[in-house]
Scaffold this motif. Structure first.
Motif, PDB file in Angstrom:
ATOM      1  N   PHE A  93       3.485  -6.346   4.713  1.00 52.68           N
ATOM      2  CA  PHE A  93       2.182  -6.091   5.326  1.00 52.68           C
ATOM      3  C   PHE A  93       2.243  -6.274   6.847  1.00 52.68           C
ATOM      4  CE2 PHE A  93      -1.810  -7.977   6.882  1.00 52.68           C
ATOM      5  CZ  PHE A  93      -2.701  -6.950   6.619  1.00 52.68           C
ATOM      6  N   LYS A  94       2.885  -7.343   7.293  1.00 57.53           N
ATOM      7  CA  LYS A  94       2.958  -7.613   8.730  1.00 57.53           C
ATOM      8  C   LYS A  94       3.753  -6.533   9.452  1.00 57.53           C
ATOM      9  CE  LYS A  94       2.406 -12.618   8.312  1.00 57.53           C
ATOM     10  NZ  LYS A  94       3.036 -13.960   8.491  1.00 57.53           N
ATOM     11  N   VAL A  95       4.846  -6.068   8.839  1.00 56.21           N
ATOM     12  CA  VAL A  95       5.618  -4.986   9.443  1.00 56.21           C
ATOM     13  C   VAL A  95       4.778  -3.716   9.526  1.00 56.21           C
ATOM     14  CG1 VAL A  95       7.622  -3.492   9.140  1.00 56.21           C
ATOM     15  CG2 VAL A  95       7.842  -5.953   8.764  1.00 56.21           C
ATOM     16  N   SER A  96       4.049  -3.399   8.462  1.00 52.73           N
ATOM     17  CA  SER A  96       3.213  -2.200   8.443  1.00 52.73           C
ATOM     18  C   SER A  96       2.101  -2.276   9.479  1.00 52.73           C
ATOM     19  CB  SER A  96       2.624  -1.992   7.046  1.00 52.73           C
ATOM     20  OG  SER A  96       3.638  -1.788   6.087  1.00 52.73           O
ATOM     21  N   GLN A  97       1.537  -3.459   9.674  1.00 48.95           N
ATOM     22  CA  GLN A  97       0.502  -3.618  10.684  1.00 48.95           C
ATOM     23  C   GLN A  97       1.042  -3.337  12.077  1.00 48.95           C
ATOM     24  OE1 GLN A  97      -3.020  -4.527  10.034  1.00 48.95           O
ATOM     25  NE2 GLN A  97      -2.083  -3.591   8.243  1.00 48.95           N
ATOM     26  N   GLU A  98       2.263  -3.783  12.331  1.00 44.08           N
ATOM     27  CA  GLU A  98       2.862  -3.536  13.638  1.00 44.08           C
ATOM     28  C   GLU A  98       3.177  -2.052  13.823  1.00 44.08           C
ATOM     29  OE1 GLU A  98       3.962  -4.979  17.384  1.00 44.08           O
ATOM     30  OE2 GLU A  98       2.841  -5.863  15.709  1.00 44.08           O
ATOM     31  N   VAL A  99       3.665  -1.401  12.765  1.00 39.70           N
ATOM     32  CA  VAL A  99       3.923   0.034  12.834  1.00 39.70           C
ATOM     33  C   VAL A  99       2.621   0.801  13.054  1.00 39.70           C
ATOM     34  CG1 VAL A  99       4.743   2.035  11.516  1.00 39.70           C
ATOM     35  CG2 VAL A  99       6.014  -0.114  11.457  1.00 39.70           C
ATOM     36  N   LEU A 198       1.328  -5.043  -5.204  1.00 37.09           N
ATOM     37  CA  LEU A 198       2.461  -4.728  -4.345  1.00 37.09           C
ATOM     38  C   LEU A 198       1.948  -4.216  -3.008  1.00 37.09           C
ATOM     39  CD1 LEU A 198       4.700  -2.727  -6.870  1.00 37.09           C
ATOM     40  CD2 LEU A 198       4.970  -5.131  -6.216  1.00 37.09           C
ATOM     41  N   TYR A 199       2.670  -4.535  -1.962  1.00 38.81           N
ATOM     42  CA  TYR A 199       2.399  -3.911  -0.664  1.00 38.81           C
ATOM     43  C   TYR A 199       3.699  -3.275  -0.200  1.00 38.81           C
ATOM     44  CZ  TYR A 199       0.104  -2.916   3.693  1.00 38.81           C
ATOM     45  OH  TYR A 199      -0.478  -2.248   4.750  1.00 38.81           O
ATOM     46  N   PRO A 205      -1.094  -0.904   0.074  1.00 39.96           N
ATOM     47  CA  PRO A 205      -1.510  -1.716  -1.067  1.00 39.96           C
ATOM     48  C   PRO A 205      -1.549  -0.901  -2.345  1.00 39.96           C
ATOM     49  CG  PRO A 205      -3.406  -1.163   0.273  1.00 39.96           C
ATOM     50  CD  PRO A 205      -2.201  -0.675   1.025  1.00 39.96           C
ATOM     51  N   THR A 206      -1.008  -1.461  -3.405  1.00 40.37           N
ATOM     52  CA  THR A 206      -0.996  -0.775  -4.689  1.00 40.37           C
ATOM     53  C   THR A 206      -0.696  -1.800  -5.772  1.00 40.37           C
ATOM     54  OG1 THR A 206      -0.052   1.105  -5.899  1.00 40.37           O
ATOM     55  CG2 THR A 206       1.459  -0.188  -4.564  1.00 40.37           C
ATOM     56  N   THR A 207      -0.612  -1.337  -6.999  1.00 42.44           N
ATOM     57  CA  THR A 207      -0.184  -2.156  -8.128  1.00 42.44           C
ATOM     58  C   THR A 207       0.835  -1.352  -8.926  1.00 42.44           C
ATOM     59  OG1 THR A 207      -1.954  -1.335  -9.568  1.00 42.44           O
ATOM     60  CG2 THR A 207      -2.421  -3.337  -8.282  1.00 42.44           C
ATOM     61  N   ILE A 208       1.436  -1.981  -9.907  1.00 36.79           N
ATOM     62  CA  ILE A 208       2.408  -1.263 -10.744  1.00 36.79           C
ATOM     63  C   ILE A 208       1.752  -0.059 -11.407  1.00 36.79           C
ATOM     64  CG2 ILE A 208       3.871  -1.436 -12.782  1.00 36.79           C
ATOM     65  CD1 ILE A 208       5.042  -2.865 -10.411  1.00 36.79           C
ATOM     66  N   ARG A 209       0.553  -0.266 -11.968  1.00 40.03           N
ATOM     67  CA  ARG A 209      -0.144   0.843 -12.632  1.00 40.03           C
ATOM     68  C   ARG A 209      -0.495   1.945 -11.640  1.00 40.03           C
ATOM     69  NH1 ARG A 209      -5.954  -0.716 -14.095  1.00 40.03           N
ATOM     70  NH2 ARG A 209      -6.095  -0.360 -11.840  1.00 40.03           N
ATOM     71  N   ASP A 210      -1.036   1.577 -10.480  1.00 37.49           N
ATOM     72  CA  ASP A 210      -1.462   2.582  -9.511  1.00 37.49           C
ATOM     73  C   ASP A 210      -0.279   3.343  -8.927  1.00 37.49           C
ATOM     74  OD1 ASP A 210      -3.989   1.731 -10.037  1.00 37.49           O
ATOM     75  OD2 ASP A 210      -4.277   0.655  -8.151  1.00 37.49           O
ATOM     76  N   ALA A 326      -0.343   3.129   6.424  1.00 36.47           N
ATOM     77  CA  ALA A 326       0.898   3.879   6.613  1.00 36.47           C
ATOM     78  C   ALA A 326       0.590   5.361   6.807  1.00 36.47           C
ATOM     79  CB  ALA A 326       1.829   3.694   5.421  1.00 36.47           C
ATOM     80  N   LEU A 327       1.508   6.058   7.415  1.00 40.12           N
ATOM     81  CA  LEU A 327       1.279   7.473   7.694  1.00 40.12           C
ATOM     82  C   LEU A 327       1.411   8.323   6.433  1.00 40.12           C
ATOM     83  CD1 LEU A 327       0.941   9.831   9.619  1.00 40.12           C
ATOM     84  CD2 LEU A 327       3.391   9.798  10.038  1.00 40.12           C
TER      85      LEU A 327
END
Length: 333
Positions: A93-99, A198-199, A205-210, A326-327
């Protein structure tokens, strides 16, 4: 003379003679009463409290004999049950926020400011139109036959009259609103739980099902139709436009989450609460929880009553797109 005193003490006759010549006061002095010491192996008996004696407070006991009125604090160590990989997810999450701060956000704003709104709307309509086959199929799998045929009608009208979906003729002229759906919703509709949170670096953000549902949604057109939907040029263009549109749409929520004391937890709880609500709406079940972020995103609408079933909405629950941070967001909205 000490020998005489010792002899007198040892001889009873001499002791009697000594007492006979003793003064009368000494003979009359009474001897103190000394109670005999007795021993018993019996358990001691409780002595009832005497009247006027101070009482000792006894603690109240519950039915199990345990003291009541005590404050018991319990806790658990480690990540929550819904997020077993919390440490890894938070790092992602922190890496994605910086990106997002350095790349995705500026690209989305440049896309918004550099293209006229009608052109951007046209691109968004094309992306949504490409998702209509998945929407219709999942309505059919959920037993919602009417909405499945309405979605197929939208696809036919917008693909032909709307010039490949560039214009939403079905929504504006034929009163056929866009209803989003997907395989993740179908799994939830039939009781499949979300699984661990999961992130992911690209998906968000997601889950195994999603995530499983998103993968099936993406594979539908390339698998069923093939070319040109299985070409890299299509995938890159599709994901880029969809990601930019989603990033702009979710910009207010992203700002609120970044301002939170714990942005990672805020994003996780917001996503999970949103998905619970969407599945409940799809099934027409009572909505038992409501997240503050959901209320913010709905302009402060009043919370739904837990005792009131969710109404059958004209717009289907939002299928998870894989996150706005994310893009390459993987599902059109």
């Amino acid at each position: 003379m000490p020998s005489l005193a010792l002899l007198a003490a040892a001889s009873p006759s001499l002791m009697s003679a000594a007492l006979a010549v003793a003064p009368p006061e000494a003979q009359a002095s009474p001897q103190p009463d000394i109670a005999p010491v007795t021993w018993s192996l019996e358990a001691p008996q409780e002595t009832p409290p005497q009247e006027g004696a101070p009482q000792t407070a006894q603690p109240a006991l519950d039915e199990n004999g345990q003291p009541v009125g005590e404050i018991v604090v319990e806790g658990r160590v480690g990540p929550p049950k819904s997020d077993p990989a919390e440490a890894v997810n938070e790092a992602s999450f922190k890496v994605s926020q910086e990106v997002d701060r350095l790349l995705v956000g500026p690209m989305a704003y440049a896309y918004r400011d550099g293209l006229p709104e009608p052109i951007r709307d046209g691109f968004g309509n094309v992306v949504r139109n490409l998702g209509e086959p998945s929407n219709a199929l999942n309505f059919l799998l959920q037993g919602k036959i009417g909405k499945a045929f309405e979605t197929l009608g939208r696809l036919a009208i917008n693909t032909t009259v709307g010039v490949g979906g560039l214009f939403d003729v079905a929504g504006k002229r034929a009163d056929l609103p866009y209803r989003r759906n997907g395989f993740a919703n179908t799994l939830g509709y039939y009781g499949v739980g979300p699984g661990p949170y999961l992130y992911l670096p690209i998906t968000g953000p997601t889950t195994i099902r999603d995530q499983l549902g998103i993968t099936l949604d993406q594979a539908l057109l390339p698998f069923v139709i093939g070319s040109p939907f299985n070409k890299p040029a299509y995938a890159i263009t599709y994901f880029a436009i969809n990601g930019l549109e989603s990033r702009l749409r979710d910009d207010p929520e992203i700002g609120r989450i970044k301002a939170d004391d714990d942005p990672y937890v805020a994003r996780r709880e917001s996503y999970l609460a949103q998905r619970r609500r969407e599945i409940a709406e799809l099934k027409g079940e009572p909505i038992e929880d409501r997240d503050d972020y959901w209320g913010d995103l709905n302009d402060g609408a009043a919370p739904a009553s837990p005792a009131t079933p969710a109404p059958e909405s004209d717009t289907a629950p939002m299928q998870p797109s894989g996150g706005a941070e994310a893009l390459l967001i993987t599902q059109p909205r």
